[in-house]
Write an enzyme that holds these catalytic residues in place. Structure first.
Site, mmCIF file in Angstrom:
data_model
loop_
_atom_site.group_PDB
_atom_site.id
_atom_site.type_symbol
_atom_site.label_atom_id
_atom_site.label_comp_id
_atom_site.label_asym_id
_atom_site.label_seq_id
_atom_site.Cartn_x
_atom_site.Cartn_y
_atom_site.Cartn_z
ATOM 1 N N ILE A 105 0.837 -1.205 0.000
ATOM 2 C CA ILE A 105 0.000 0.000 0.000
ATOM 3 C C ILE A 105 0.869 1.251 0.000
ATOM 4 O O ILE A 105 0.407 2.333 0.357
ATOM 5 C CB ILE A 105 -0.981 -0.024 1.181
ATOM 6 N N GLY A 106 2.116 1.071 -0.425
ATOM 7 C CA GLY A 106 3.069 2.176 -0.429
ATOM 8 C C GLY A 106 4.170 1.950 0.581
ATOM 9 O O GLY A 106 5.108 2.739 0.706
ATOM 10 N N ILE A 154 16.203 -3.728 10.474
ATOM 11 C CA ILE A 154 15.631 -2.906 9.411
ATOM 12 C C ILE A 154 16.012 -3.553 8.076
ATOM 13 O O ILE A 154 17.191 -3.658 7.728
ATOM 14 C CB ILE A 154 16.177 -1.464 9.483
ATOM 15 N N ASN A 195 15.101 -2.631 4.846
ATOM 16 C CA ASN A 195 15.487 -1.661 3.822
ATOM 17 C C ASN A 195 15.499 -0.263 4.436
ATOM 18 O O ASN A 195 14.451 0.371 4.568
ATOM 19 C CB ASN A 195 14.504 -1.711 2.644
ATOM 20 N N GLN A 222 8.770 5.251 5.831
ATOM 21 C CA GLN A 222 7.627 4.879 6.666
ATOM 22 C C GLN A 222 7.544 5.772 7.892
ATOM 23 O O GLN A 222 6.470 6.214 8.285
ATOM 24 C CB GLN A 222 7.765 3.415 7.114
ATOM 25 N N LYS A 276 10.540 -6.142 13.200
ATOM 26 C CA LYS A 276 9.366 -5.811 14.018
ATOM 27 C C LYS A 276 8.288 -5.001 13.315
ATOM 28 O O LYS A 276 7.175 -4.897 13.822
ATOM 29 C CB LYS A 276 9.814 -5.044 15.262
ATOM 30 N N GLY A 306 5.108 0.383 10.013
ATOM 31 C CA GLY A 306 4.021 1.172 9.436
ATOM 32 C C GLY A 306 3.385 2.143 10.419
ATOM 33 O O GLY A 306 2.928 3.215 10.031
ATOM 34 N N GLU A 307 3.322 1.786 11.669
ATOM 35 C CA GLU A 307 2.594 2.625 12.626
ATOM 36 C C GLU A 307 3.511 3.444 13.541
ATOM 37 O O GLU A 307 3.142 4.547 13.936
ATOM 38 C CB GLU A 307 1.683 1.768 13.538
#
Lengths: 171, 755
Positions: free
Chosen positions: B473-474, B637, B639, B646, B709, B712-713
């Site tokens: 979704i991006g 991480i 990337n 993000q 982990k 996105g949020e």
């Protein structure tokens, strides 16, 4: 190329130069340039985000000037040269702004991206932006909900820097 | 650039593999697929908040040239009767909204008809001619008016942890506490507003099947939904979401244009597209308004003795939407006494939906604002206060953390920001007519792995395909999937193809909750291991095979060869293995699942520390966020390039939430008022200055086998509180109701007080 409006009724013929290709189009007077591009010509790189000139996703270049194609009636563009994202560059031959967007990760979902890129190219040509804050101000008509603004700025700065050093014109 | 297969991609900043398509307009979104004879559907939105439709007059609409039909609850193809059939995988308990089902109006803006025409323009013109009559009933859309009737949701929403059992006695401890902070915090309704409006293109295939290009965060969720409602078998319904123009949670559940597009296609037996307008984007999902009370009891040193956190959130009359709002307060801090409670109150709106870091954006804003208030109360630096109350374990669930590098976030974030140069007194820093404020807060989000399958296929031409029904979704899913496959087979990225966003691919959950990267990449890793094992089986069968005695753990695949890890010269070309087995390709599947053993004893969360500088015009009350440092601990991480993006995106949305975003209701009409992008203010280029992202080192061997982990949020959580805390530090005015707009600052006596 000639494209006919899906309906019969009030179609008016116009001649456009879309991405350097002469195109004869029959459009109804109430069809926006955006819908003509997307629905009739299947140039779907130009995006519809709001249809009200509030988000900039539909930005294209008309005779080199950036405009919101959702607020432009197709019938009024007779004889104009229109550059959409598809005309700026291709996957094989990217425009420097397209390459810079990839390098700086200047997008996430990609939906505002064609508009941002066209807008950035148009903005550079206008020649008013000299500082980061001026770029921010003059790009503020192009919304990005993914929040890639910092990276878009970096991409534009890179292209402007390259332009300054090599004295190339952007569009 | 040549690829050194000994240097892994994972951990290296890598440009998006789907980048060239996105910057050239080649990436196709749901409304951009053509079909022969495609019809266009335009939604007619209802005008009242509650009541019944008494009549719908479509006679004028039908006279518009090109109009084919107008679908209403009285005129449509048959669909399932039972509300059970309209349930989706993400929906909360209750009876889902069923578009055009009957004459009942449940919320303002509800779709009441769909005009279907040969052109978009004809459908739009005719939609304005549909005349709907209603019988209104009294409605309430104001949460304030019904918060007194709040209730504990009787049925919990799957996947959403209810508040933990109280620990100690928070009421007694609060009463006895020498220092008390008790305040109410409010976050208004916010809308996701992804740039791409929701749209669905239903293409009728020659075999009678439907290919549905849909804007969704979960192709298989929507496939199951459509099959259930229309009584179709899964092999006849394929949902494709190869690209999605932003979701932020709004696309977790099926949006109503999906149903309407399929309904029209089934009614008329034609291919149909339905795209929502921007104002219709305000008619289905939003972040719920939430009113919270936080009570903190502490020793004069700042050591917490009591935490109480109570939240009341709005939901619809037909579903109990639930989020994790209050749990974070008991999780973030070490405190013997904690009481966390969460209730809902019903209003006449559509059901709210998850919006980026649902619950956490709300709850962490409240607790991290309250902690800032406590810091001033006891005269302790806000970072020191958090270290003093640092939770070494999850006291909500009495578990250890799989890892928690939050202290490193505080340290590295504070250093980068220059926090030690802060003058502690509010209104003590200025630059000309600008008041300068420095504030900070903590962020937290859960690290999850969801059941996910992937398939990898090695081809005779040396390319590898990795496939899963997950979505991008991006977030960068295409890229991290390619990187994982490339590393597992020691191939350059150019030789890896990614397939996702298609319900016919191996099973994957909706993309949300920050779980996609960890889950999908884990599944790919397992699939690659299985494929390597299968290749070895075939290799061992070769005549004079140098790998005859090799065990799966002894071999690796690199640069198109399968060879012994300890003797790289001993191996076989993968092409030769396939050729001798007479195969053009070989596939294997992998499935990642959460480790239930670890989950019994451990909790897994991402953390962050956010430091913010605001500049506030002393006379005008205009707030500018000058810079933000967000230091994140999120395990490995994959990337760094897309990971940073993000976090940037989360910070930008947090800035919107803190300073700009609010969907206003006209409660007399029961309707959202600012349903467009001119009046719903969200951040633009000019709002975004310097954002600095730090990923601190966090090794986690328990959260999943990749140690990833999710991101996105976490960028949005706590960032709003850091901004609000900086505004207090700048001005001395504590604004507890978001967004912090000029009017609220000007109205605050602390802001306007003469020094």
């Amino acid at each position: 190329m000639t494209v006919t409006a899906s309906d019969h009724t009030h179609a008016i013929p116009i001649d456009l130069h879309i991405n350097n290709q002469p195109t004869r189009l029959e459009v109804e007077p109430w069809t926006s340039l955006l819908d003509a591009l997307r629905e009739q010509l299947h140039l779907t790189g130009t995006k519809k985000g709001c249809d009200h000139g509030q988000c900039g996703a539909c930005t294209v270049l008309i005779d080199g000037t950036r405009i919101n194609s959702c607020l432009a009636l197709a019938v009024m563009q007779d004889g104009k040269a229109i550059t959409t994202i598809e005309g700026l560059g291709t996957v094989e031959t990217l425009h420097p702004m397209q390459a810079a967007f990839i390098e700086h990760d200047a997008f996430q979902c990609g939906y505002c991206t064609p508009g941002q890129i066209c807008s950035a190219v148009g903005m550079i040509k206008e020649g008013h932006a000299r500082t980061a804050d001026e770029i921010r101000e003059l790009m503020s008509g192009n919304l990005c909900r993914c929040g890639a603004y910092s990276n878009i700025l970096a991409a534009i700065e890179q292209v402007m820097g390259a332009n300054i050093s090599s004295e190339k014109v952007a569009a | 650039m040549t690829h050194d297969s000994n240097v892994p991609y994972i951990g290296r900043a890598t440009s998006r593999v789907d980048g060239p398509l996105k910057v050239t307009g080649g990436a196709k979104y749901a409304a951009e697929y053509a079909a022969p004879g495609l019809l266009h559907g335009y939604v007619v939105s209802g005008a009242i908040a509650k009541g019944r439709i008494t009549s719908i007059d479509v006679s004028d609409a039908m006279t518009v040239p090109g109009v084919v039909d107008v679908l209403t609850h009285e005129h449509r193809a048959r669909t399932a009767w039972l509300s059970y059939n309209y349930q989706d995988m993400i929906g909360p308990p209750g009876k889902p909204f069923r578009p055009l089902y009957d004459d009942k109006i449940q919320y303002s803006g509800q779709p009441v008809a769909l005009v279907v025409a040969e052109s978009f323009e004809a459908s739009r013109a005719a939609a304005a001619l549909v005349r709907v009559s209603y019988k209104s009933e009294e409605h309430i859309t104001d949460l304030e008016a019904v918060k007194g009737q709040s209730y504990v949701p009787p049925k919990r929403r799957s996947g959403i942890a209810p508040p933990p059992k109280p620990r100690g006695d928070a009421d007694d401890a609060f009463d006895a506490a020498p220092v008390k902070v008790k305040q109410q915090y409010r976050v208004p309704v916010e809308h996701h507003n992804p740039m791409e409006p929701f749209a669905t293109t239903v293409v009728r295939e020659q075999d009678g099947g439907l290919t549905i290009y849909d804007k969704t965060q979960g192709s298989q969720n929507n496939q199951a939904y459509i099959c259930s409602i229309f009584g179709l078998s899964k092999d006849k319904v394929r949902v494709v979401n190869a690209f999605m123009g932003g979701g932020f949670g709004s696309g977790l559940r099926p949006a109503y244009q999906l149903y309407l597009a399929v309904l029209a296609s089934q009614t008329l037996e034609r291919s149909v597209r339905v795209a929502l307008t921007r104002d219709q984007m305000f008619t289905f999902s939003y972040r719920p308004e939430t009113i919270q009370t936080v009570s903190l009891g502490a020793e004069p040193s700042g050591k917490l003795t009591a935490i109480r956190h109570h939240a009341v959130a709005g939901t619809s009359h037909f579903e109990d939407h639930q989020e994790v709002v209050v749990n974070w307060s008991g999780l973030l801090y070490d405190c013997k006494n904690a009481k966390l409670t969460y209730e809902l109150a019903k209003i006449d709106t559509h059901t709210p939906a998850d919006m980026r870091a649902p619950g956490a954006v709300l709850g962490v804003f409240a607790i991290e604002s309250a902690m800032d208030e406590l810091a001033y109360e006891v005269g302790v630096d806000p970072v020191e206060l958090r270290l003093l109350n640092y939770a070494e374990k999850d006291e909500n669930d009495d578990k250890e953390f799989t890892s928690k590098a939050l202290k490193a976030c505080f340290k590295e974030g504070a250093e980068r920001f220059g926090w030690s140069r802060r003058s502690p007194e509010p209104r003590s820093m200025r630059d000309g007519r600008e008041l300068i404020g420095w504030g900070m807060a903590t962020g937290v989000w859960e690290a999850q792995l969801m059941d996910t399958q992937a398939r990898v296929t090695i081809h005779l031409d040396g390319t590898l395909e990795v496939a899963s029904a997950t979505s991008d979704i991006g977030t960068g899913t295409y890229t991290v999937m390619a990187m994982t496959g490339a590393d597992m087979f020691g191939l350059p990225l150019e030789k890896v193809r990614v397939k996702l966003g298609d319900s016919s691919l191996p099973t994957a959950p909706v993309e949300g909750g920050s779980w996609a990267a960890a889950s999908t990449c884990s599944a790919i890793k397992l699939a690659c291991q299985a494929l390597t094992k299968d290749l070895l089986e075939h290799a061992r069968a070769l005549a004079d095979s140098p790998l005859k005695r090799a065990r799966p753990e002894d071999v690796v695949a690199r640069d198109g060869r399968l060879f012994l890890r300890d003797a790289p010269g001993t191996g076989v070309a993968i092409q030769d293995i396939l050729r001798s087995a007479k195969l053009d390709e070989l596939s294997a599947k992998g499935e990642a699942k959460p480790d239930s053993k670890v989950q019994k004893t451990h909790s897994s969360y991402t953390h962050s520390a956010i430091f913010c500088e605001v500049r506030v015009d002393e006379q005008l009350g205009v707030v500018r966020v000058a810079r933000i440092v967000n230091a994140v601990a999120a395990g490995k991480i994959i990337n760094p390039k897309t990971a940073r993006s993000q976090i940037l995106g989360g910070v930008v949305m947090a800035l919107g939430s803190a300073l700009e975003e609010e969907t206003f209701s006209d409660h007399a009409l029961g309707r959202f008022m600012n349903h467009n992008l001119a009046e719903y203010h969200m951040p633009v280029h000019a709002d975004i200055k310097d954002i600095d992202v730090i990923f601190v080192d966090e090794q986690d061997e328990l959260t999943n086998e990749l140690g990833v982990k999710g991101l996105g949020e976490i960028g949005i959580v706590g960032t709003g509180a850091a901004i609000a805390n900086a505004v207090f530090h700048a001005t001395g005015a504590r604004i507890r109701s978001l967004p912090i707009t000029v009017d609220k600052l000007i109205d605050s006596p602390a802001f306007t007080a003469e020094p």
